[in-house]
Design a protein around this motif. Structure first.
Motif, PDB file in Angstrom:
ATOM      1  N   GLU A 214     -69.253 -17.741  14.156  1.00  0.00           N
ATOM      2  CA  GLU A 214     -69.453 -18.806  13.174  1.00  0.00           C
ATOM      3  C   GLU A 214     -70.893 -18.828  12.675  1.00  0.00           C
ATOM      4  OE1 GLU A 214     -68.216 -22.568  14.616  1.00  0.00           O
ATOM      5  OE2 GLU A 214     -66.096 -22.036  14.793  1.00  0.00           O
ATOM      6  N   GLU A 215     -71.837 -18.575  13.573  1.00  0.00           N
ATOM      7  CA  GLU A 215     -73.240 -18.533  13.165  1.00  0.00           C
ATOM      8  C   GLU A 215     -73.469 -17.423  12.139  1.00  0.00           C
ATOM      9  OE1 GLU A 215     -76.073 -20.517  14.535  1.00  0.00           O
ATOM     10  OE2 GLU A 215     -74.269 -21.743  14.767  1.00  0.00           O
ATOM     11  N   LEU A 216     -72.888 -16.243  12.379  1.00  0.00           N
ATOM     12  CA  LEU A 216     -73.032 -15.125  11.446  1.00  0.00           C
ATOM     13  C   LEU A 216     -72.362 -15.448  10.115  1.00  0.00           C
ATOM     14  CD1 LEU A 216     -73.843 -12.193  10.840  1.00  0.00           C
ATOM     15  CD2 LEU A 216     -71.693 -11.476  11.888  1.00  0.00           C
ATOM     16  N   HIS A 217     -71.175 -16.016  10.174  1.00  0.00           N
ATOM     17  CA  HIS A 217     -70.434 -16.383   8.965  1.00  0.00           C
ATOM     18  C   HIS A 217     -71.245 -17.363   8.111  1.00  0.00           C
ATOM     19  CE1 HIS A 217     -66.642 -16.923   6.712  1.00  0.00           C
ATOM     20  NE2 HIS A 217     -67.012 -18.185   6.602  1.00  0.00           N
ATOM     21  N   ASP A 218     -71.784 -18.390   8.748  1.00  0.00           N
ATOM     22  CA  ASP A 218     -72.563 -19.389   8.014  1.00  0.00           C
ATOM     23  C   ASP A 218     -73.888 -18.813   7.509  1.00  0.00           C
ATOM     24  OD1 ASP A 218     -70.577 -21.214   8.532  1.00  0.00           O
ATOM     25  OD2 ASP A 218     -71.565 -22.072  10.295  1.00  0.00           O
ATOM     26  N   LEU A 219     -74.478 -17.879   8.267  1.00  0.00           N
ATOM     27  CA  LEU A 219     -75.750 -17.286   7.844  1.00  0.00           C
ATOM     28  C   LEU A 219     -75.586 -16.473   6.568  1.00  0.00           C
ATOM     29  CD1 LEU A 219     -78.734 -16.601   8.341  1.00  0.00           C
ATOM     30  CD2 LEU A 219     -77.976 -14.712   9.799  1.00  0.00           C
ATOM     31  N   VAL A 220     -74.516 -15.694   6.472  1.00  0.00           N
ATOM     32  CA  VAL A 220     -74.282 -14.899   5.268  1.00  0.00           C
ATOM     33  C   VAL A 220     -74.055 -15.814   4.065  1.00  0.00           C
ATOM     34  CG1 VAL A 220     -72.695 -13.260   4.180  1.00  0.00           C
ATOM     35  CG2 VAL A 220     -73.402 -12.911   6.541  1.00  0.00           C
ATOM     36  N   ALA A 221     -73.275 -16.876   4.246  1.00  0.00           N
ATOM     37  CA  ALA A 221     -73.055 -17.829   3.151  1.00  0.00           C
ATOM     38  C   ALA A 221     -74.357 -18.515   2.752  1.00  0.00           C
ATOM     39  CB  ALA A 221     -72.013 -18.866   3.568  1.00  0.00           C
ATOM     40  N   LEU A 222     -75.190 -18.861   3.735  1.00  0.00           N
ATOM     41  CA  LEU A 222     -76.477 -19.502   3.437  1.00  0.00           C
ATOM     42  C   LEU A 222     -77.399 -18.567   2.670  1.00  0.00           C
ATOM     43  CD1 LEU A 222     -78.433 -21.883   3.803  1.00  0.00           C
ATOM     44  CD2 LEU A 222     -79.100 -20.893   6.005  1.00  0.00           C
ATOM     45  N   ASN A 223     -77.410 -17.285   3.028  1.00  0.00           N
ATOM     46  CA  ASN A 223     -78.242 -16.319   2.310  1.00  0.00           C
ATOM     47  C   ASN A 223     -77.829 -16.210   0.848  1.00  0.00           C
ATOM     48  OD1 ASN A 223     -79.792 -15.723   4.552  1.00  0.00           O
ATOM     49  ND2 ASN A 223     -78.608 -13.929   5.122  1.00  0.00           N
ATOM     50  N   LEU A 224     -76.522 -16.224   0.593  1.00  0.00           N
ATOM     51  CA  LEU A 224     -76.048 -16.197  -0.790  1.00  0.00           C
ATOM     52  C   LEU A 224     -76.448 -17.465  -1.537  1.00  0.00           C
ATOM     53  CD1 LEU A 224     -72.495 -14.677  -0.228  1.00  0.00           C
ATOM     54  CD2 LEU A 224     -74.353 -13.618  -1.508  1.00  0.00           C
ATOM     55  N   ASP A 225     -76.378 -18.597  -0.862  1.00  0.00           N
ATOM     56  CA  ASP A 225     -76.819 -19.859  -1.479  1.00  0.00           C
ATOM     57  C   ASP A 225     -78.310 -19.809  -1.829  1.00  0.00           C
ATOM     58  OD1 ASP A 225     -74.530 -21.386  -1.731  1.00  0.00           O
ATOM     59  OD2 ASP A 225     -74.610 -22.082   0.341  1.00  0.00           O
ATOM     60  N   ASN A 226     -79.112 -19.207  -0.955  1.00  0.00           N
ATOM     61  CA  ASN A 226     -80.546 -19.104  -1.224  1.00  0.00           C
ATOM     62  C   ASN A 226     -80.828 -18.236  -2.446  1.00  0.00           C
ATOM     63  OD1 ASN A 226     -81.279 -20.730   0.938  1.00  0.00           O
ATOM     64  ND2 ASN A 226     -81.429 -19.022   2.364  1.00  0.00           N
ATOM     65  N   LEU A 227     -80.063 -17.150  -2.604  1.00  0.00           N
ATOM     66  CA  LEU A 227     -80.232 -16.326  -3.799  1.00  0.00           C
ATOM     67  C   LEU A 227     -79.773 -17.081  -5.043  1.00  0.00           C
ATOM     68  CD1 LEU A 227     -79.076 -12.756  -2.684  1.00  0.00           C
ATOM     69  CD2 LEU A 227     -81.320 -13.823  -2.504  1.00  0.00           C
ATOM     70  N   ALA A 228     -78.662 -17.803  -4.926  1.00  0.00           N
ATOM     71  CA  ALA A 228     -78.177 -18.571  -6.074  1.00  0.00           C
ATOM     72  C   ALA A 228     -79.171 -19.649  -6.481  1.00  0.00           C
ATOM     73  CB  ALA A 228     -76.821 -19.200  -5.740  1.00  0.00           C
ATOM     74  N   CYS A 229     -79.844 -20.232  -5.489  1.00  0.00           N
ATOM     75  CA  CYS A 229     -80.840 -21.276  -5.764  1.00  0.00           C
ATOM     76  C   CYS A 229     -81.978 -20.751  -6.621  1.00  0.00           C
ATOM     77  CB  CYS A 229     -81.368 -21.831  -4.444  1.00  0.00           C
ATOM     78  SG  CYS A 229     -82.614 -23.130  -4.615  1.00  0.00           S
ATOM     79  N   PHE A 230     -82.277 -19.459  -6.514  1.00  0.00           N
ATOM     80  CA  PHE A 230     -83.368 -18.870  -7.296  1.00  0.00           C
ATOM     81  C   PHE A 230     -83.046 -18.879  -8.788  1.00  0.00           C
ATOM     82  CE2 PHE A 230     -85.607 -15.319  -9.241  1.00  0.00           C
ATOM     83  CZ  PHE A 230     -86.899 -15.490  -8.773  1.00  0.00           C
ATOM     84  N   PHE A 231     -81.749 -18.832  -9.123  1.00  0.00           N
ATOM     85  CA  PHE A 231     -81.359 -18.670 -10.518  1.00  0.00           C
ATOM     86  C   PHE A 231     -80.825 -19.937 -11.157  1.00  0.00           C
ATOM     87  CE2 PHE A 231     -80.818 -14.404  -8.719  1.00  0.00           C
ATOM     88  CZ  PHE A 231     -81.608 -13.676  -9.599  1.00  0.00           C
ATOM     89  N   GLU A 232     -80.113 -20.769 -10.417  1.00  0.00           N
ATOM     90  CA  GLU A 232     -79.348 -21.837 -11.035  1.00  0.00           C
ATOM     91  C   GLU A 232     -80.222 -23.044 -11.383  1.00  0.00           C
ATOM     92  OE1 GLU A 232     -75.766 -21.749  -8.223  1.00  0.00           O
ATOM     93  OE2 GLU A 232     -74.901 -22.246 -10.187  1.00  0.00           O
ATOM     94  N   VAL A 233     -79.602 -24.226 -11.345  1.00  0.00           N
ATOM     95  CA  VAL A 233     -80.280 -25.463 -11.737  1.00  0.00           C
ATOM     96  C   VAL A 233     -81.551 -25.646 -10.914  1.00  0.00           C
ATOM     97  CG1 VAL A 233     -80.041 -27.957 -11.967  1.00  0.00           C
ATOM     98  CG2 VAL A 233     -78.076 -26.465 -12.376  1.00  0.00           C
ATOM     99  N   GLU A 234     -82.622 -26.032 -11.586  1.00  0.00           N
ATOM    100  CA  GLU A 234     -83.943 -26.170 -10.979  1.00  0.00           C
ATOM    101  C   GLU A 234     -84.404 -24.830 -10.394  1.00  0.00           C
ATOM    102  OE1 GLU A 234     -84.030 -29.316  -8.184  1.00  0.00           O
ATOM    103  OE2 GLU A 234     -83.492 -30.861  -9.638  1.00  0.00           O
ATOM    104  N   GLY A 235     -83.964 -23.747 -11.040  1.00  0.00           N
ATOM    105  CA  GLY A 235     -84.371 -22.412 -10.632  1.00  0.00           C
ATOM    106  C   GLY A 235     -84.904 -21.654 -11.825  1.00  0.00           C
ATOM    107  N   LEU A 236     -84.790 -20.342 -11.797  1.00  0.00           N
ATOM    108  CA  LEU A 236     -85.347 -19.507 -12.847  1.00  0.00           C
ATOM    109  C   LEU A 236     -84.706 -19.796 -14.199  1.00  0.00           C
ATOM    110  CD1 LEU A 236     -87.432 -17.113 -12.852  1.00  0.00           C
ATOM    111  CD2 LEU A 236     -85.457 -15.605 -13.005  1.00  0.00           C
TER     112      LEU A 236
END
Length: 459
Positions: A214-236
């Motif tokens: 579960e930790e690995l599963h959530d970590l991969v999803a969190l990493n994708l969220d961090n990349l999305a944060c760079f581009f989306e609302v209040e991002g680039l």
């Protein structure tokens, strides 16, 4: 005179006491604050500490209760040491170390006892000779086992077991020459280690378990969220390419650092994936869940993060909104490139966010391909535009570099989508319901009407 001297010494020493106490109190406050923050960031760490204390309490019964102590003897202490060494934060970590320790002890102990029995059968004269041969073989076995630790697959999964094998085999082979009742001693050691491992596994699995999968599963999803944060609302997409933010400084914006943690996640992913393969089926994850596929996804995510880092470095230093838009010699061309880059950024962020949601909810990413296609269309459109002859070279260079780096990021998302779709197939994630409805065609004919058909649509 003596009295005066003593008084002066006390007077000279007294002012240092409050300063020393104050300094110690300040350091104590800092330590307490760090401990409080550590527990607040992840309350499960506190629960893990309680679990370790519970396991030690349970295993200490075998040492302090006389009937149990007499049954196991002084070897009861090995059960306590086993709990201290084997108990890990995750269930997979405890399973890995516990099973490695148990099987390595069993195998090495059996080999050591076998060597001892063969030497005993040789008699008083042959025993020293056989023991000399076994000591030589001991060195060879230890050397081979040590060398096996350099094999990546063995080191990843069985490194601790190999270490325990070398230790146990050496102890049994060496001590067997001086110990009379070796079989009884080996039985006590193996029993206490088995009890310690069982206590650790029971406590780790049934008392507030933390699953590595579960930790690995959530970590991969969190990493994708961090990349999305760079581009989306209040991002680039909004702060850099958005018209409302044109001309504003990006320094200190949180989204510029959202991808940093992804670059350093490889060690944690490998660590969790190794332990996840030891865990039984739990929750939404089966025993044969494709944990290796998460590592492949992690590779593609980090590759994308590296491209984002190059883009981030450029936009943080070039500041297109300050130096290009404010002094543009070809405002129409600048605006078109800015809008296209903004669309690329927003659509890429939406695609990454959709992928993160798909992993978290264990479903197929239905809209990720659509958003990625829009971003790639915008990237292809930018390449077809040509600035006017009056456009300045710095202006064109900054725009072209920004669009090129952003296009590279868009291209990096495609392997992520493919890797996640492969995970969906292997893990049998839930597929989205089809938008169209199933219908049945029923022919109807009568004497009073023309032949026709009726469509029955299932709701």
């Amino acid at each position: 005179m003596d009295t005066d001297a003593g008084t002066n010494q006390k007077v000279g020493f007294t002012p240092w006491c409050p300063l020393f106490i104050t300094a110690m109190m300040e350091k104590l406050k800092v330590v307490v604050e760090k401990i409080r923050k550590n527990g607040k960031d992840d309350p499960r760490r506190i629960l893990h500490s309680i679990k370790v204390g519970l396991a030690l309490t349970l295993i200490s019964i075998f040492y302090y209760v006389k009937p149990l102590f007499h049954g196991l003897g002084s070897s009861s202490m090995w059960a306590v040491l086993t709990v201290v060494v084997v108990m890990e934060y995750t269930v997979g970590g405890t399973l890995s170390k516990g099973l490695n320790r148990a099987f390595a002890t069993l195998l090495a102990g059996a080999l050591g006892l076998g060597a001892h029995q063969l030497a005993t059968l040789a008699g008083d004269k042959g025993e020293p000779i056989l023991l000399s041969i076994f000591v030589f073989m001991l060195g060879k076995a230890a050397a081979m086992a040590t060398f096996s630790r350099f094999v990546p697959k063995i080191k990843a999964r069985y490194d601790y077991g190999v270490t325990i094998f070398i230790l146990t085999f050496s102890l049994v082979a060496v001590s067997s020459y001086r110990v009379e009742d070796l079989i009884s001693l080996a039985h006590q050691r193996l029993s206490t280690i088995a009890i310690g491992v069982a206590t650790c596994l029971g406590t780790s699995t049934f008392v507030f378990p933390v699953w590595a999968g579960e930790e690995l599963h959530d970590l991969v999803a969190l990493n994708l969220d961090n990349l999305a944060c760079f581009f989306e609302v209040e991002g680039l997409g909004e702060d850099y390419f958005g018209k409302k933010m044109a001309g504003k400084n990006l320094e200190g914006k949180p989204f510029l650092h959202s991808h940093k943690s992804v670059l350093n996640s490889k060690a944690t992913e490998d660590f969790l994936a190794n332990f996840a393969r030891w865990e039984p089926g739990h929750g939404r994850f089966s025993f044969r869940h494709p944990w290796k596929q998460y590592l492949k996804i992690g590779v593609t995510i980090r590759h994308c993060a590296c491209s984002i880092e190059a883009l981030n470095t450029f936009v943080s230093t070039a500041q297109m909104t300050d130096h290009v838009i404010a002094y543009a010699t070809d405002p129409e061309f600048v605006e078109k490139v800015q809008d296209a880059c903004g669309e690329m950024s927003m659509e890429t962020g939406k695609a990454l966010g959709e992928l993160a949601s798909a992993i978290r909810e264990m479903k197929w990413p239905s809209a990720a391909r659509k958003h990625l296609a829009k971003a790639m269309d915008a990237a292809a459109t930018v390449k077809s535009w040509v600035p006017t002859k009056g456009a300045s070279w710095p202006e064109v260079l900054v725009l072209a570099t920004t669009a090129s780096l952003l296009s590279d990021v868009v291209q990096c998302v495609n392997p992520i989508v493919a890797a996640i779709e492969e995970l969906c197939r292997l893990a049998e994630f839930k597929k989205p319901e089809h938008a169209h409805k199933v219908g049945a065609v029923n022919p109807i004919a009568s004497l009073e009407s023309q032949p026709h058909v009726v469509l029955d649509i299932e709701k």
